[in-house]
Scaffold this motif. Structure first.
Motif, short mmCIF file in Angstrom:
data_model
loop_
_atom_site.label_atom_id
_atom_site.label_comp_id
_atom_site.label_asym_id
_atom_site.label_seq_id
_atom_site.Cartn_x
_atom_site.Cartn_y
_atom_site.Cartn_z
N TYR A 166 61.86 54.23 19.94
CA TYR A 166 59.59 54.84 19.88
C TYR A 166 60.09 55.52 18.87
CZ TYR A 166 59.90 59.69 22.32
OH TYR A 166 60.10 60.49 22.08
N VAL A 167 59.05 55.44 18.18
CA VAL A 167 58.31 56.28 17.00
C VAL A 167 56.63 56.40 18.02
CG1 VAL A 167 56.99 56.25 14.65
CG2 VAL A 167 59.75 55.43 15.89
N GLU A 168 56.51 58.31 18.00
CA GLU A 168 54.84 58.51 18.20
C GLU A 168 54.24 58.79 17.33
OE1 GLU A 168 54.96 59.09 22.67
OE2 GLU A 168 54.24 62.17 21.72
N ALA A 169 53.00 58.39 17.47
CA ALA A 169 51.89 59.41 16.74
C ALA A 169 51.26 59.73 17.64
CB ALA A 169 51.49 57.96 15.85
N ASP A 170 51.01 61.29 17.39
CA ASP A 170 50.48 62.25 18.19
C ASP A 170 49.95 62.71 17.48
OD1 ASP A 170 52.66 62.43 20.53
OD2 ASP A 170 53.59 63.36 19.07
N HIS A 171 49.46 63.30 16.41
CA HIS A 171 47.73 63.44 15.46
C HIS A 171 47.39 63.02 15.04
CE1 HIS A 171 49.54 66.77 18.89
NE2 HIS A 171 51.24 66.93 17.50
N ILE A 172 46.78 62.91 14.74
CA ILE A 172 45.70 62.79 13.12
C ILE A 172 44.14 63.38 12.84
CG2 ILE A 172 44.19 60.84 14.25
CD1 ILE A 172 44.01 59.31 12.25
N ASN A 173 44.58 63.96 11.69
CA ASN A 173 43.48 65.17 10.73
C ASN A 173 42.14 63.87 10.72
OD1 ASN A 173 44.03 64.24 8.18
ND2 ASN A 173 45.18 66.52 8.11
N ASP A 174 40.95 64.31 10.07
CA ASP A 174 39.89 63.80 9.86
C ASP A 174 39.76 63.47 8.19
OD1 ASP A 174 38.52 64.39 11.98
OD2 ASP A 174 37.29 66.12 11.57
N ASN A 175 41.30 63.72 7.49
CA ASN A 175 41.65 63.14 6.60
C ASN A 175 42.95 62.17 6.39
OD1 ASN A 175 39.97 64.60 4.87
ND2 ASN A 175 41.81 66.21 5.32
N ASN A 176 42.43 61.59 8.30
CA ASN A 176 43.76 60.60 8.32
C ASN A 176 45.20 60.72 7.76
OD1 ASN A 176 40.82 59.39 9.04
ND2 ASN A 176 41.13 58.03 7.20
N GLN A 177 45.89 62.01 7.67
CA GLN A 177 46.60 62.04 7.50
C GLN A 177 46.86 62.61 9.30
OE1 GLN A 177 46.11 65.69 5.47
NE2 GLN A 177 47.24 65.09 4.15
N VAL A 178 48.79 61.91 9.03
CA VAL A 178 49.12 61.50 10.80
C VAL A 178 50.41 62.53 10.75
CG1 VAL A 178 50.05 60.41 12.31
CG2 VAL A 178 48.19 59.79 11.29
N ALA A 179 51.18 63.04 12.55
CA ALA A 179 52.13 63.43 12.34
C ALA A 179 52.66 62.92 13.85
CB ALA A 179 52.01 65.14 12.25
N GLY A 180 54.00 62.98 14.20
CA GLY A 180 54.19 62.77 15.11
C GLY A 180 55.75 62.98 15.63
N ASN A 181 56.47 62.30 16.63
CA ASN A 181 57.74 62.47 17.03
C ASN A 181 58.65 61.51 17.32
OD1 ASN A 181 57.63 65.76 17.01
ND2 ASN A 181 55.99 64.84 18.02
N ALA A 182 59.35 60.82 16.94
CA ALA A 182 60.52 59.77 17.17
C ALA A 182 61.73 60.16 17.98
CB ALA A 182 60.66 59.17 16.00
N SER A 183 61.87 59.28 18.80
CA SER A 183 63.39 59.52 19.55
C SER A 183 64.78 59.81 19.28
CB SER A 183 63.77 58.07 20.18
OG SER A 183 64.39 57.32 19.14
N ALA A 184 65.26 61.15 19.71
CA ALA A 184 66.53 61.69 19.32
C ALA A 184 66.06 62.82 18.78
CB ALA A 184 67.33 60.36 17.76
N GLY A 185 64.69 63.45 18.21
CA GLY A 185 64.11 64.40 18.25
C GLY A 185 64.02 64.43 16.67
N GLN A 186 62.98 63.58 16.05
CA GLN A 186 62.76 63.64 14.62
C GLN A 186 61.69 63.46 14.64
OE1 GLN A 186 64.81 63.18 11.49
NE2 GLN A 186 63.11 63.74 11.42
N ALA A 187 60.43 64.90 14.18
CA ALA A 187 59.32 65.22 14.17
C ALA A 187 59.21 64.43 12.40
CB ALA A 187 59.16 66.11 13.92
N PHE A 188 57.69 63.56 12.20
CA PHE A 188 57.34 63.07 10.87
C PHE A 188 56.28 63.37 10.42
CE2 PHE A 188 56.53 60.33 14.58
CZ PHE A 188 54.93 59.75 13.20
#
Length: 227
Positions: A166-188
């Motif tokens: 699984y890949v999960e998008a958790d945060h989006i800012n007002d410049n449409n940049q995204v941060a999130g987390n994937a299974s096995a503990g991988q931030a992106f």
């Protein structure tokens, strides 16, 4: 944001300068505040007989969120835009399937974000352009990060990031940049063209917050094995 304990009960609260405002527990025993925006609006949920009832506090009034037609009362607001007051979260629709939703204060209904072809979806972040992000099952079972801008699509249109279940998008800012987390503990981090792995050299990392400058805060294991 914190939780104030009152005897055997717990209630969500808003702290401003030297004052604390309890937001209530409705008909349940416990409530939790999950997000606050620049206007001082607060979202969260109250636990009532095992169900999570979503609420929105607009500075003077606390209102329960509606539910999906035919669904149960479990409504979990997770993200709140900083200025427009748009809510994203997860509610349980008919058949007890979790579905990502959008909600505007005062609206009579939740907006169903739908899925990427699977049964379930989960909403986590939203910005002032009313663009939401989250995670959804696909027709092939893996869970992929999504971006919703009037319709749902895989984040970046590229399908699942790497070989993750699984890949999960958790945060989006007002410049449409995204941060999130994937299974096995991988931030992106996703800046609009490609995914960038966030790590300090260790096997796992987590993205916890993101600002409008594109800075991501979280934690990562080091190559030595420590955090």
């Amino acid at each position: 944001m914190s939780v104030m304990l009152l005897g055997s009960l717990a209630t969500s609260m808003l702290s401003r300068a030297n004052s604390i405002t309890p937001l209530g527990i409705f008909d349940g025993t416990t409530s939790y505040a999950t997000a606050i925006n620049n206007a001082g609006d607060v979202i969260g949920y109250a636990v009532n007989n095992g169900n999570d009832e979503g609420f929105y506090y607009n500075g003077s009034t606390t209102t329960l969120l509606p539910v999906f037609p035919g669904g149960n009362t479990i409504v979990q607001p997770n993200g709140l835009s900083q200025n427009s007051g748009l809510v994203v979260g997860t509610a349980y629709a008919a058949g007890n399937a979790p579905q990502a939703f959008l909600y505007t204060f005062g609206a009579l209904n939740l907006v169903d974000i739908q899925t990427l072809g699977g049964l379930d979806s989960f909403g986590f972040g939203v910005n002032d352009s009313d663009i939401a992000v989250g995670r959804s099952y696909t027709a092939g079972s893996p869970q992929d990060a999504f971006l919703y801008n009037g319709s749902i699509a895989p984040l970046g249109g590229t399908g699942t990031y790497g070989n993750y279940t699984y890949v999960e998008a958790d945060h989006i800012n007002d410049n449409n940049q995204v941060a999130g987390n994937a299974s096995a503990g991988q931030a992106f981090y996703y800046g609009g063209t490609s995914y960038v792995a966030l790590t300090l050299g260790g096997p796992s990392s987590t993205a916890n917050a993101m600002n409008d400058g594109g800075y991501v805060a979280g934690e990562s294991m080091l190559s030595t094995g420590s955090n």
